[in-house]
Design a protein around this motif. Structure first.
Motif, PDB file in Angstrom:
ATOM      1  N   ALA A  44       0.811  -1.218   0.000  1.00 52.32           N
ATOM      2  CA  ALA A  44       0.000   0.000   0.000  1.00 52.32           C
ATOM      3  C   ALA A  44       0.843   1.267   0.000  1.00 52.32           C
ATOM      4  O   ALA A  44       0.301   2.373  -0.070  1.00 52.32           O
ATOM      5  N   GLY A  45       2.181   1.119   0.109  1.00 54.73           N
ATOM      6  CA  GLY A  45       3.058   2.288   0.117  1.00 54.73           C
ATOM      7  C   GLY A  45       3.009   3.058   1.412  1.00 54.73           C
ATOM      8  O   GLY A  45       3.166   4.294   1.420  1.00 54.73           O
ATOM      9  N   LEU A  46       2.813   2.345   2.534  1.00 53.24           N
ATOM     10  CA  LEU A  46       2.743   2.987   3.850  1.00 53.24           C
ATOM     11  C   LEU A  46       3.734   2.324   4.795  1.00 53.24           C
ATOM     12  O   LEU A  46       4.258   1.247   4.510  1.00 53.24           O
ATOM     13  N   GLN A  47       3.942   2.931   5.954  1.00 52.33           N
ATOM     14  CA  GLN A  47       4.752   2.335   6.996  1.00 52.33           C
ATOM     15  C   GLN A  47       3.874   1.394   7.840  1.00 52.33           C
ATOM     16  O   GLN A  47       2.693   1.674   8.048  1.00 52.33           O
ATOM     17  N   PRO A  48       4.422   0.269   8.341  1.00 57.39           N
ATOM     18  CA  PRO A  48       3.623  -0.674   9.136  1.00 57.39           C
ATOM     19  C   PRO A  48       2.825  -0.046  10.272  1.00 57.39           C
ATOM     20  O   PRO A  48       1.685  -0.457  10.514  1.00 57.39           O
ATOM     21  N   PRO A  49       3.360   0.970  10.997  1.00 53.85           N
ATOM     22  CA  PRO A  49       2.540   1.551  12.070  1.00 53.85           C
ATOM     23  C   PRO A  49       1.205   2.117  11.587  1.00 53.85           C
ATOM     24  O   PRO A  49       0.235   2.203  12.358  1.00 53.85           O
ATOM     25  N   ALA A  50       1.141   2.475  10.293  1.00 50.25           N
ATOM     26  CA  ALA A  50      -0.118   3.014   9.767  1.00 50.25           C
ATOM     27  C   ALA A  50      -1.223   1.967   9.809  1.00 50.25           C
ATOM     28  O   ALA A  50      -2.405   2.296   9.991  1.00 50.25           O
ATOM     29  N   TYR A  52      -1.683  -0.340  12.091  1.00 55.66           N
ATOM     30  CA  TYR A  52      -2.213  -0.393  13.452  1.00 55.66           C
ATOM     31  C   TYR A  52      -3.036   0.849  13.771  1.00 55.66           C
ATOM     32  O   TYR A  52      -4.038   0.777  14.499  1.00 55.66           O
ATOM     33  N   ARG A  53      -2.622   1.977  13.226  1.00 55.88           N
ATOM     34  CA  ARG A  53      -3.378   3.206  13.463  1.00 55.88           C
ATOM     35  C   ARG A  53      -4.771   3.134  12.799  1.00 55.88           C
ATOM     36  O   ARG A  53      -5.752   3.604  13.355  1.00 55.88           O
ATOM     37  N   LEU A  54      -4.814   2.529  11.629  1.00 55.86           N
ATOM     38  CA  LEU A  54      -6.070   2.491  10.878  1.00 55.86           C
ATOM     39  C   LEU A  54      -6.999   1.348  11.307  1.00 55.86           C
ATOM     40  O   LEU A  54      -8.226   1.492  11.281  1.00 55.86           O
ATOM     41  N   PHE A  55      -6.401   0.186  11.697  1.00 61.52           N
ATOM     42  CA  PHE A  55      -7.231  -1.008  11.924  1.00 61.52           C
ATOM     43  C   PHE A  55      -7.056  -1.632  13.314  1.00 61.52           C
ATOM     44  O   PHE A  55      -7.759  -2.587  13.641  1.00 61.52           O
ATOM     45  N   GLY A  56      -6.147  -1.113  14.096  1.00 57.82           N
ATOM     46  CA  GLY A  56      -5.939  -1.660  15.434  1.00 57.82           C
ATOM     47  C   GLY A  56      -4.923  -2.784  15.434  1.00 57.82           C
ATOM     48  O   GLY A  56      -3.920  -2.736  16.138  1.00 57.82           O
ATOM     49  N   ASP A  57      -5.188  -3.840  14.657  1.00 60.53           N
ATOM     50  CA  ASP A  57      -4.269  -4.971  14.540  1.00 60.53           C
ATOM     51  C   ASP A  57      -4.605  -5.746  13.274  1.00 60.53           C
ATOM     52  O   ASP A  57      -5.463  -5.328  12.488  1.00 60.53           O
ATOM     53  N   LYS A  58      -3.933  -6.887  13.083  1.00 59.38           N
ATOM     54  CA  LYS A  58      -4.154  -7.671  11.870  1.00 59.38           C
ATOM     55  C   LYS A  58      -5.593  -8.179  11.804  1.00 59.38           C
ATOM     56  O   LYS A  58      -6.194  -8.230  10.720  1.00 59.38           O
ATOM     57  N   ASP A  59      -6.157  -8.583  12.929  1.00 61.78           N
ATOM     58  CA  ASP A  59      -7.541  -9.069  12.936  1.00 61.78           C
ATOM     59  C   ASP A  59      -8.498  -7.978  12.464  1.00 61.78           C
ATOM     60  O   ASP A  59      -9.451  -8.247  11.721  1.00 61.78           O
ATOM     61  N   GLY A  60      -8.239  -6.744  12.901  1.00 57.86           N
ATOM     62  CA  GLY A  60      -9.075  -5.629  12.457  1.00 57.86           C
ATOM     63  C   GLY A  60      -8.965  -5.413  10.958  1.00 57.86           C
ATOM     64  O   GLY A  60      -9.954  -5.102  10.281  1.00 57.86           O
ATOM     65  N   LEU A  61      -7.761  -5.600  10.427  1.00 57.79           N
ATOM     66  CA  LEU A  61      -7.555  -5.479   8.988  1.00 57.79           C
ATOM     67  C   LEU A  61      -8.325  -6.572   8.242  1.00 57.79           C
ATOM     68  O   LEU A  61      -8.996  -6.297   7.242  1.00 57.79           O
ATOM     69  N   LEU A  62      -8.242  -7.806   8.718  1.00 59.57           N
ATOM     70  CA  LEU A  62      -8.936  -8.912   8.060  1.00 59.57           C
ATOM     71  C   LEU A  62     -10.449  -8.725   8.106  1.00 59.57           C
ATOM     72  O   LEU A  62     -11.166  -9.057   7.154  1.00 59.57           O
ATOM     73  N   GLU A  63     -10.947  -8.177   9.206  1.00 61.39           N
ATOM     74  CA  GLU A  63     -12.386  -7.895   9.286  1.00 61.39           C
ATOM     75  C   GLU A  63     -12.780  -6.855   8.238  1.00 61.39           C
ATOM     76  O   GLU A  63     -13.846  -6.955   7.615  1.00 61.39           O
TER      77      GLU A  63
END
Length: 239
Positions: A44-50, A52-63
């Motif tokens: 996505a062309g972003l830094q990994p901390p982004a 967590y900022r956007l989705f909380g964690d990997k589970d939030g991203l998968l949801e």
């Protein structure tokens, strides 16, 4: 709303959508294990901390990716509010769901493996489309079982069809599996001929009134009261 606020909202949404689409692409190409926060951030062309900022964690991203799947599927649905043949409309809806699953196997599996996915707005909107189909079938006297059970049967057969097909080696994938499961679903939830000849409350009331003497569950008083209500409904369309 001030234009600056709208611009700010759009700016915040753009990287989020970019991350979701990057994750969905990784999921489709390389499978669920490839969807790591680091790999998605790079794509996505972003830094990994982004992430967590956007989705909380990997589970939030998968949801969020699962929700994206429901949105994509919903956009593919063509809803006819008054189909000429409600049984064929039911078949077409089932076929569309199965075709989506076969075309997006990893995304489909994710959509139905995340418990919170079925609480999302897109999932509920899709359910409203299905329940609308079932209400039309019920109103026309076609439905063999109640609407909630019919919805469960439709979902179970569609998911079973997709997951069974995907589990088979390619040389053993017989299209008859899909058509047989679809027709089993149709047989389970609908009548061959409408049980109510006249659609609408009046027709349903006449059909139920005719069958009332054959039942033994209600007391004489309950039968009398129900017959009075059915008489009113049966004659309502003549007013």
């Amino acid at each position: 709303m001030p234009s600056s606020s709208r611009s700010g909202d759009a700016a915040a949404e753009e990287p989020r959508q970019r991350v979701i689409e990057a994750a969905a692409d990784l999921l489709a190409r390389e499978g669920r294990d490839a969807v790591t926060t680091r790999a998605v951030a790079v794509a996505a062309g972003l830094q990994p901390p982004a992430i967590y900022r956007l989705f909380g964690d990997k589970d939030g991203l998968l949801e969020a990716v699962a929700e994206y799947g429901f949105v994509t599927f919903l956009a593919a649905k063509k809803v006819d509010p008054d189909p000429k043949d409600p049984i064929e409309d039911l078949r077409a809806g089932w076929d569309l769901a199965v075709e989506f699953g076969l075309s997006h196997p990893a995304l489909y599996t994710l959509m139905y493996s995340e418990p919170s996915s079925t609480t999302t707005a897109a999932y509920r909107a899709g359910m409203e489309v299905l329940m609308g189909r079932l209400r039309r079938l019920a109103a026309g006297g076609w439905l063999r079982v109640d609407e909630e059970l019919a919805a469960a049967i439709i979902h179970a057969t569609a998911r079973g069809a997709v997951l069974t097909w995907l589990s088979l080696p390619e040389d053993r994938r017989d299209p008859a599996l899909l058509s047989t499961l679809r027709e089993s679903m149709v047989t389970a939830v609908t009548h061959e001929e409408p049980a109510v000849q006249d659609a609408g409350p009046a027709g349903a009331a006449r059909a139920l009134r005719a069958a009332l003497p054959e039942q033994t569950i209600l007391s004489n008083g309950e039968q009398h009261l129900l017959r009075e209500w059915l008489d009113r409904l049966a004659h309502d369309d003549a007013r």
